[in-house]
Scaffold this motif. Structure first.
Motif, PDB file in Angstrom:
ATOM      1  N   GLN A  11      -9.725  14.390  -2.079  1.00 19.70           N
ATOM      2  CA  GLN A  11      -9.366  14.927  -3.290  1.00 19.70           C
ATOM      3  C   GLN A  11      -7.701  15.404  -3.459  1.00 19.70           C
ATOM      4  O   GLN A  11      -7.300  15.486  -4.671  1.00 19.70           O
ATOM      5  N   ASN A  12      -7.172  15.219  -2.281  1.00 15.69           N
ATOM      6  CA  ASN A  12      -5.883  15.609  -2.266  1.00 15.69           C
ATOM      7  C   ASN A  12      -4.883  14.292  -2.106  1.00 15.69           C
ATOM      8  O   ASN A  12      -3.711  14.530  -1.866  1.00 15.69           O
ATOM      9  N   LEU A  13      -5.407  12.906  -2.376  1.00 15.29           N
ATOM     10  CA  LEU A  13      -4.814  11.960  -2.192  1.00 15.29           C
ATOM     11  C   LEU A  13      -4.659  11.056  -3.425  1.00 15.29           C
ATOM     12  O   LEU A  13      -5.616  11.157  -4.057  1.00 15.29           O
ATOM     13  N   ARG A  14      -3.472  10.292  -3.514  1.00 21.34           N
ATOM     14  CA  ARG A  14      -3.344   9.269  -4.752  1.00 21.34           C
ATOM     15  C   ARG A  14      -3.086   7.876  -4.145  1.00 21.34           C
ATOM     16  O   ARG A  14      -2.580   7.834  -3.175  1.00 21.34           O
ATOM     17  N   GLY A  15      -3.532   6.735  -4.816  1.00 17.73           N
ATOM     18  CA  GLY A  15      -3.081   5.591  -4.341  1.00 17.73           C
ATOM     19  C   GLY A  15      -4.225   4.851  -3.496  1.00 17.73           C
ATOM     20  O   GLY A  15      -3.949   3.917  -2.931  1.00 17.73           O
ATOM     21  N   ILE A  16      -5.363   5.674  -3.566  1.00 15.04           N
ATOM     22  CA  ILE A  16      -6.464   5.183  -2.723  1.00 15.04           C
ATOM     23  C   ILE A  16      -7.894   5.386  -3.512  1.00 15.04           C
ATOM     24  O   ILE A  16      -8.085   6.377  -3.926  1.00 15.04           O
ATOM     25  N   LEU A  27       0.714  -1.188  -0.031  1.00 15.97           N
ATOM     26  CA  LEU A  27       0.024   0.037   0.004  1.00 15.97           C
ATOM     27  C   LEU A  27       0.953   1.146   0.149  1.00 15.97           C
ATOM     28  O   LEU A  27       2.006   1.226   0.884  1.00 15.97           O
ATOM     29  N   SER A  28       0.542   2.013  -0.949  1.00 19.48           N
ATOM     30  CA  SER A  28       1.459   3.490  -0.773  1.00 19.48           C
ATOM     31  C   SER A  28       0.498   4.554  -1.286  1.00 19.48           C
ATOM     32  O   SER A  28       0.075   4.689  -2.423  1.00 19.48           O
ATOM     33  N   ILE A  29       0.190   5.248  -0.543  1.00 20.39           N
ATOM     34  CA  ILE A  29      -0.721   6.613  -0.334  1.00 20.39           C
ATOM     35  C   ILE A  29       0.043   7.723  -0.449  1.00 20.39           C
ATOM     36  O   ILE A  29       0.796   7.836   0.771  1.00 20.39           O
TER      37      ILE A  29
END
Length: 733
Positions: free
Chosen positions: A116-121, A80-82
């Motif tokens: 809205q400000n996260l990637r990888g999830i 997992l990498s967020i």
């Protein structure tokens, strides 16, 4: 010249390496996650309490008002990498002054945790708890103008885990609770959380109007009658609360939560909700009265009470303040019972329940306490080989003895498991505990013995069922665990279970417990069939308990005996199916390699300079049986790179040779079930569970051919592993 170039190249690389490692970032950053750790990222953006603390320090004291941006990461070892996006919408600007530490919390960093400000999830992952495990929360600092990284990546590791919800204790499921004036009901539960603090409990009580509906479903469909929050694990429902109505059923449950007053933190499974328990509030069946406990010795207590038109009693006891302590039960028809095998100098809680109707619930008393005495020298009162001098003055015969009651024979308590008779004369079997044999349980039988009203043996003999080699030693009180835990593989487990079922030592409830423990090792279809037969056994045992005449009892007992044999036959059939399918896989592996037998023998002869005339048929029995006897020996440990190529080839030849003849030996002895079972058990030593592999394949709906192919692959791994373990342990190439 070449050496000189190499020297300058190495020196150049060392200089570069030193330059890289000596780089000092102008900003120091230290993150900290505050327990209890929430498993939902969304809660870090909405919580009003501190969950993450971030300390920033600009080390250059000549700088001031330097604007920086942050980058946030969540990582685990499972892949997992967020991370936050390069542009964080809604983020507050951050300014640093040299030498002045800046402290930020999740309240300041809420934008970094918004979806809205996260990637990888994904949206689904964002709204549910993260999987349990070890996580790293990391931050980096970047210059707002140049975009250059000006801090190292700094992380803090936390173990995220969901705690179990509370376990409900009192009132128990299906219990009768006596009406009191004034109203006074004790509700009690046990917390099971490990890493949560300041836990609050939401208690909910509801009236269940529909008696034909499952109580748990009825509770969920009902409006709460009473609801309150508390930090204690005991709640008194007193006269100040809504009055409960007589002969009505009520359900209750508890929710554990960690809250800051506005939002909750997700640290519990099932959202913190416990099971749903229910009880009947009644005034028609009173609880036993005048309850007392009398100490008989360091490990024995006699509990006495006065019944109120009860037909049967149940005594529950457990260690006080012991973690995860469970209630032990003892049934009786008398107004007293004796509890044996307690620990000296220990405080116990107990209560007594009375039953007013056949098969009806028990109405329990409040919880009382007793403490066993502690002998200073702590010597056992049992004397091996010496007849105890026990004087019995009471000659009044005991009117009735039932299963799970206890009587004393000499100074040994006998727990009854099967009994018949009345008016002081009884026959049956049970078990005794021998302290000087490390509390070993021994099965005993008795025939027409005389017992008085104090549950003491007056006349007759209690005989232990054992031979000269102590083959009859049996742990009855923990029988299920003994069957499961003391054997190596499922085939041995099934054989032990079959023996005990044929001997009538397992009840329907015992069989249910066994099936629950072995369901992970047998195909689901087989477990389903066995469970149906176990349900039939439970029904017959209920009929046996309610039978009134000896003729009715004999008829039902004959049906139970026949069903026991059917269950045993079914288990033996399952055991044979497992063995037969694994044998088919071994035979297939053997057939696949049979055409290479001559080449294997020739290669083996060539490597070890055997006689060129040696063949499979000409090889001595000693050679063929001893394929696991030979191996390589090294005078000292050597590096793998120093092993000559011819030795590596010899390893390969030896392994293939042994693999083939190992499988051939098993395949040609397939009628010897013991040989096959030994191979299956030995495979467990290298963590290859062939029956479980077969079960998983069958549960997935695979055909028999596909299951055999899967077993062939596992059998080859098992053969290699066993040869490596027992034949030669050489360094892998």
């Amino acid at each position: 010249m070449q050496k000189t170039h190499t020297y300058y190249l190495i020196l150049f690389m060392v200089c570069i390496s030193s330059t890289v490692w000596s780089q000092v970032f102008p900003v120091n950053i230290t993150p900290q996650v505050i327990p209890p750790y929430s498993l939902k990222l969304s809660e870090y953006s909405t919580s009003v309490s501190d969950k993450i603390i971030l300390n920033l320090l600009l080390t250059d004291i000549t700088e001031s008002n330097r604007q920086v941006n942050l980058k946030f990461f969540v990582e685990n070892n499972a892949g997992l990498s967020i991370q936050s996006t390069d542009v964080v919408i809604g983020a507050n600007p951050i300014f640093l002054d040299g030498g002045v530490p800046l402290r930020l919390s999740n309240l300041d960093l809420q934008a970094y945790f918004e979806f809205q400000n996260l990637r990888g999830i994904s949206p689904q992952q964002y709204s549910v708890p993260l999987p349990e495990g070890l996580y790293r929360f990391c931050f980096e600092v970047y210059d707002a103008k140049s975009g250059q990284q000006i801090s190292r990546k700094s992380c803090t590791s936390v173990y995220l885990v969901l705690n179990d919800p509370p376990f409900l204790n009192l009132p128990n499921r299906g219990e009768q609770v006596l009406m009191r004036d004034p109203q006074n009901i004790i509700f009690q539960w046990t917390p099971r959380h490990l890493n949560a603090t300041n836990v609050e409990y939401e208690f909910t009580l509801a009236e269940l109007w529909d008696n034909q509906m499952d109580p748990q479903a009825a509770f969920l469909a009902s409006r709460p009658l009473y609801q309150t929050n508390t930090f204690a694990t005991t709640l008194l429902y007193g006269p100040g609360e809504t009055s409960l109505l007589p002969d009505k059923t009520y359900g209750w449950r508890v929710k554990a939560m960690v809250s800051d007053g506005i939002s909750e933190t997700s640290v519990f499974k099932n959202n913190g909700y416990s099971e749903i328990y229910y009880f009947t509030y009644t005034g028609s069946c009173a609880e036993p009265e005048y309850i007392l406990a009398e100490s008989k010795n360091t490990t024995t207590q006699k509990i006495l009470w006065q019944g109120v038109e009860h037909i049967r009693y149940n005594v529950q006891y457990r260690k006080k303040e012991a973690e995860n302590a469970i209630w032990f039960d003892g049934g009786t028809i008398n107004e007293y019972t004796t509890v044996y095998n307690l620990e000296p100098g220990t405080t116990y809680e107990f209560r007594v329940g009375g039953q007013c109707l056949d098969n009806g619930p028990y109405t329990y008393s409040q919880i009382y306490e007793f403490t066993t005495t502690l002998t200073p020298d702590e010597e056992s009162t049992y004397n091996c080989g010496i007849t105890p001098e026990i004087i019995i003055t009471n000659q009044d015969p005991l009117s009735q003895l039932v299963v799970n009651e206890t009587f004393t024979a000499g100074d040994f308590p006998v727990t009854v498991k099967e009994v018949e008779g009345t008016n002081g004369s009884f026959s049956g079997w049970g078990y005794i505990i021998v302290p000087y044999l490390q509390d070993t349980r021994l099965k005993v039988s008795f025939d027409n013995i005389q017992i008085n009203s104090d549950y003491q043996l007056l006349d007759g003999v209690v005989v232990t069922d054992y031979d000269e080699n102590w083959g009859g030693v049996d742990d009855i009180s923990n029988e299920i665990d003994a069957v499961i835990d003391l054997t190596e593989g499922i085939l041995d487990v099934l054989e032990d279970i079959v023996d005990k079922i044929r001997e009538g030592e397992l009840t329907g409830e015992d069989i249910d417990a066994v099936l629950d423990k072995i369901k992970g090792d047998l195909p689901a279809d087989e477990i389903k069939d066995l469970q149906e037969m176990s349900d039939q056994m439970n029904t017959l045992e209920d009929q046996l308990d309610s039978a009134e005449t000896e003729e009715e009892k004999k008829k039902v007992q004959d049906q139970i005996d026949a069903l026991n044999n059917e269950i045993a036959d079914k288990l033996e059939d399952v055991k044979d199916k497992i063995s037969d399918l694994i044998i088919k896989a071994i035979e297939k592996y053997y057939r696949q390699n049979k055409s290479q037998e001559s080449n294997l023998v020739s290669s083996y002869d060539a490597v070890y300079n055997f006689s060129s005339s040696t063949t499979t048929e000409g090889a001595s029995q000693e050679d063929q049986e001893g394929v696991i006897e030979e191996g390589f020996e090294f005078e000292e440990e050597i590096e793998i790179s120093t092993i000559p190529e011819e030795v590596i080839q010899a390893f390969d030849v030896q392994e293939k040779y042994h693999l083939y003849f190992f499988s051939k030996s098993i395949a040609e002895n397939k009628e010897d079930k013991e040989t096959v079972r030994n191979f299956i058990d030995k495979a467990l030593e290298i963590e290859i569970d062939l029956p479980k592999i077969m079960k998983q394949s069958q549960d997935q709906g695979d055909s028999e051919d596909n299951t055999i192919n899967l077993l062939v692959e596992s059998i080859e791994k098992a053969l290699k592993g066993l040869i490596d373990k027992y034949k030669y342990n050489y360094l892998e190439k």
